[in-house]
Design a protein around this motif. Sequence first.
Motif, PDB file in Angstrom:
ATOM      1  N   ILE A 181       0.832  -1.209   0.000  1.00 60.21           N
ATOM      2  CA  ILE A 181       0.000   0.000   0.000  1.00 60.21           C
ATOM      3  C   ILE A 181       0.863   1.253   0.000  1.00 60.21           C
ATOM      4  O   ILE A 181       0.616   2.202  -0.742  1.00 60.21           O
ATOM      5  N   ARG A 182       1.901   1.262   0.820  1.00 61.38           N
ATOM      6  CA  ARG A 182       2.662   2.480   1.073  1.00 61.38           C
ATOM      7  C   ARG A 182       3.375   3.008  -0.164  1.00 61.38           C
ATOM      8  O   ARG A 182       3.499   4.230  -0.331  1.00 61.38           O
ATOM      9  N   ARG A 192      -0.096   4.500  -7.392  1.00 65.30           N
ATOM     10  CA  ARG A 192      -0.777   4.366  -8.676  1.00 65.30           C
ATOM     11  C   ARG A 192      -1.911   3.352  -8.579  1.00 65.30           C
ATOM     12  O   ARG A 192      -3.010   3.572  -9.113  1.00 65.30           O
ATOM     13  N   HIS A 193      -1.664   2.237  -7.890  1.00 65.83           N
ATOM     14  CA  HIS A 193      -2.688   1.195  -7.776  1.00 65.83           C
ATOM     15  C   HIS A 193      -3.879   1.680  -6.959  1.00 65.83           C
ATOM     16  O   HIS A 193      -5.029   1.288  -7.226  1.00 65.83           O
ATOM     17  N   CYS A 212      -7.227   4.871 -11.310  1.00 67.78           N
ATOM     18  CA  CYS A 212      -7.178   3.434 -11.595  1.00 67.78           C
ATOM     19  C   CYS A 212      -8.387   2.682 -11.041  1.00 67.78           C
ATOM     20  O   CYS A 212      -8.455   1.459 -11.165  1.00 67.78           O
ATOM     21  N   GLY A 213      -9.290   3.394 -10.420  1.00 68.45           N
ATOM     22  CA  GLY A 213     -10.525   2.756  -9.965  1.00 68.45           C
ATOM     23  C   GLY A 213     -10.507   2.268  -8.534  1.00 68.45           C
ATOM     24  O   GLY A 213     -11.350   1.439  -8.165  1.00 68.45           O
ATOM     25  N   ALA A 214      -9.590   2.757  -7.720  1.00 66.56           N
ATOM     26  CA  ALA A 214      -9.546   2.328  -6.319  1.00 66.56           C
ATOM     27  C   ALA A 214     -10.758   2.881  -5.579  1.00 66.56           C
ATOM     28  O   ALA A 214     -11.229   3.985  -5.845  1.00 66.56           O
ATOM     29  N   SER A 215     -11.270   2.105  -4.636  1.00 68.57           N
ATOM     30  CA  SER A 215     -12.425   2.534  -3.852  1.00 68.57           C
ATOM     31  C   SER A 215     -12.029   3.677  -2.927  1.00 68.57           C
ATOM     32  O   SER A 215     -10.837   3.933  -2.684  1.00 68.57           O
ATOM     33  N   GLU A 216     -13.007   4.356  -2.383  1.00 63.51           N
ATOM     34  CA  GLU A 216     -12.727   5.499  -1.505  1.00 63.51           C
ATOM     35  C   GLU A 216     -11.982   5.068  -0.252  1.00 63.51           C
ATOM     36  O   GLU A 216     -11.053   5.750   0.196  1.00 63.51           O
ATOM     37  N   ASN A 217     -12.371   3.925   0.307  1.00 61.13           N
ATOM     38  CA  ASN A 217     -11.676   3.432   1.499  1.00 61.13           C
ATOM     39  C   ASN A 217     -10.219   3.084   1.203  1.00 61.13           C
ATOM     40  O   ASN A 217      -9.332   3.335   2.019  1.00 61.13           O
ATOM     41  N   LYS A 247      -7.333  -1.177 -15.550  1.00 58.26           N
ATOM     42  CA  LYS A 247      -6.066  -0.460 -15.436  1.00 58.26           C
ATOM     43  C   LYS A 247      -5.169  -1.086 -14.375  1.00 58.26           C
ATOM     44  O   LYS A 247      -3.965  -1.247 -14.579  1.00 58.26           O
ATOM     45  N   GLN A 248      -5.756  -1.436 -13.250  1.00 53.21           N
ATOM     46  CA  GLN A 248      -4.970  -2.052 -12.185  1.00 53.21           C
ATOM     47  C   GLN A 248      -4.398  -3.391 -12.638  1.00 53.21           C
ATOM     48  O   GLN A 248      -3.231  -3.705 -12.386  1.00 53.21           O
ATOM     49  N   ILE A 249      -5.210  -4.175 -13.313  1.00 55.02           N
ATOM     50  CA  ILE A 249      -4.752  -5.474 -13.809  1.00 55.02           C
ATOM     51  C   ILE A 249      -3.636  -5.297 -14.833  1.00 55.02           C
ATOM     52  O   ILE A 249      -2.631  -6.029 -14.821  1.00 55.02           O
ATOM     53  N   ALA A 250      -3.781  -4.314 -15.719  1.00 54.99           N
ATOM     54  CA  ALA A 250      -2.762  -4.076 -16.750  1.00 54.99           C
ATOM     55  C   ALA A 250      -1.423  -3.706 -16.114  1.00 54.99           C
ATOM     56  O   ALA A 250      -0.368  -4.181 -16.551  1.00 54.99           O
ATOM     57  N   HIS A 251      -1.442  -2.888 -15.083  1.00 51.00           N
ATOM     58  CA  HIS A 251      -0.201  -2.493 -14.414  1.00 51.00           C
ATOM     59  C   HIS A 251       0.461  -3.690 -13.729  1.00 51.00           C
ATOM     60  O   HIS A 251       1.685  -3.875 -13.826  1.00 51.00           O
ATOM     61  N   LEU A 252      -0.346  -4.508 -13.049  1.00 51.00           N
ATOM     62  CA  LEU A 252       0.216  -5.666 -12.350  1.00 51.00           C
ATOM     63  C   LEU A 252       0.765  -6.690 -13.342  1.00 51.00           C
ATOM     64  O   LEU A 252       1.809  -7.302 -13.111  1.00 51.00           O
ATOM     65  N   GLU A 253       0.059  -6.870 -14.456  1.00 46.75           N
ATOM     66  CA  GLU A 253       0.513  -7.821 -15.473  1.00 46.75           C
ATOM     67  C   GLU A 253       1.815  -7.343 -16.125  1.00 46.75           C
ATOM     68  O   GLU A 253       2.712  -8.147 -16.383  1.00 46.75           O
TER      69      GLU A 253
END
Length: 624
Positions: free
Chosen positions: A119-120, A124-125, A130-135, A256-262
Amino acid sequence: MNMRIHAQKLTAFTPAQNLAGKKMIARKSGHAHVTGDVYKVRHRWKRICEFVGASRGPNIMAKAYFESSHYLQAAITRKAYRARKLEGQTGENFTPQQFNSMVWNSNAVQNRLMREDFIRFNGRHYSKECGASENNQKAYDMSRIAHRFHGVCEMFAAPTGMTSNLLRNTALKKPDEQSTRNKVFMLGALGFIGVATTELLSWLHKFIPESVKIAGAKAAPVIIAFPAMSSAMGGFGSAFGWASQAYIEKQDLSDKQIAHLERDLNTTLQKLVFRLKSVQNNPELIKMMGQAMKGKRGLLKKIDNSGLNTDGTPKVLTQALARINPSASDTENMEALFDFAGEFLQVPNKPDPKNASLWSRYIYTKKVKAMDRQWVALLGMVEHADIEAAPKNTVDMRKNLEDNLTPKFHTYLLKKLIPLAKKFDSTFETSMARRFEKWTSPEYLKAQAKMEKNPLFRNRIAYSGSYMAKHRHQYGPITRCLITLAEGIRLFNMNMVLACNANLSRIFSNLTYTAHELLGTSPASRTMCNSLGRFFGGAALAVIFGTVIPIAVAETGGGPSTHDFGVGTSEEVTLSATNIGILMCILAAPTLLAQGLAHLSARLEGWRGDFSDSVSNKEKSFRW
């Protein structure tokens, strides 16, 4: 399979990164780079220097960044292999939604994504774009606040060192720590810094009533002390880290998150293919890489005995090498490695979450972590802070202030002094302005850097302190002994006396890290363990300096004068022998004396010329 494994670059490493990777593997296995492609067993002196100066704050943050990504990639690989195997068994192709549910949104991958280390340093993730939730966005914000507290903690943990570095870099623009200029500055500045900090704390202690005591001693030296402040900052960092964990939640990953991790996974696999090819069919290099992978000994091992072959080489390394085809393309080898890793990471007999006992599930998750750790140990040979710099967001506030902002401020000051220097030149016929303009010119700085690396100009810097320390073998025996003595005292001064807080904190950090690794089911968080170590280590040092030493002195019949002494006839300034700056100033004197004698000896014995360190007949060497 809804995942594409392919090579993204023409080559995995630049030549400089390739050499840095080889040096890192050699260092971790107890070897050293000599010259060109020659390596040998590292000298005992180098091992001592490495141990004394190991694992400071920036290194820990970089380790946390790379390691968190590797644990995540291990989980992705394991789940993707299982999904592909299930496709083969059922004879159907999963839709992208089904594949995402089995891999990217699985509990294993989600748990790795929610680790504090990941997390820290992966904003970008966890960004809104990239679609991260508010929490999850809040969790990242909390984690970054924790990192800022870590930076403030580093400032208070060694205020003497930080003040000295800031003053030195402002005046000299970050000279080499092995240089004679740095040693002169240490002797000249540390005494004044020690006096200033002693007087500051003595003034602040007056605000705490003498009636307030801790363990029979005055409370002021414990409460108002730099170690106490660093402990508080470590505590705040830990608190915000836990707040981040309270906010983080599982969520379906966006495209987007999946593309970055891949993409990150493909980059790591291509690097691993490159490195495995470089050691394939060379037993000495394979053995050396295996030694580097094993890591620490004792209670906590990266690879336990069950993961080793009879010759001590990790099984994951030998089996991965068996999958590499030298004549195949990078993409083909990456696919083979990906398949192997997925199969290797499988742990059989997964208990039923509904019917299995808590103990059986605990044992299973421990086995999964043990397998992941072996794969992570292999990936650590290709992605490391020694090979490529970690992202800028891993650098703490203190490091950024010392190494980035202060040298820029030095250049800014020189530029501002140019108009004044021109007036001075016109009056006294000097050339100060021209020198200032030259020293602040980017072209001049680049030319200086190239000249230092050019062998043709080595005779110009042959008698500089930093060059002598890095090339001891080019000088006579007396000069070598004096250089070793000067560097030995400096290392002790910087990494033992100055870093007493860091060393004590490292003990607590290692204890929490080891306890979590031995008992926990998830990989331990290096960032959280570091904050907790700082909290307990700073508190312990504050108690030692504030109560233990005064009580011990009192019981032996001594008074405050036993460790405090006045300066001048009026004794208006009191120096404390427990002040780090005073102790460092005392040790800086023999350091500079040994350095001066080394310069004199070098002039008398002469410089033998620019040649590489040799390998004696008794030393074992090899080529890579």
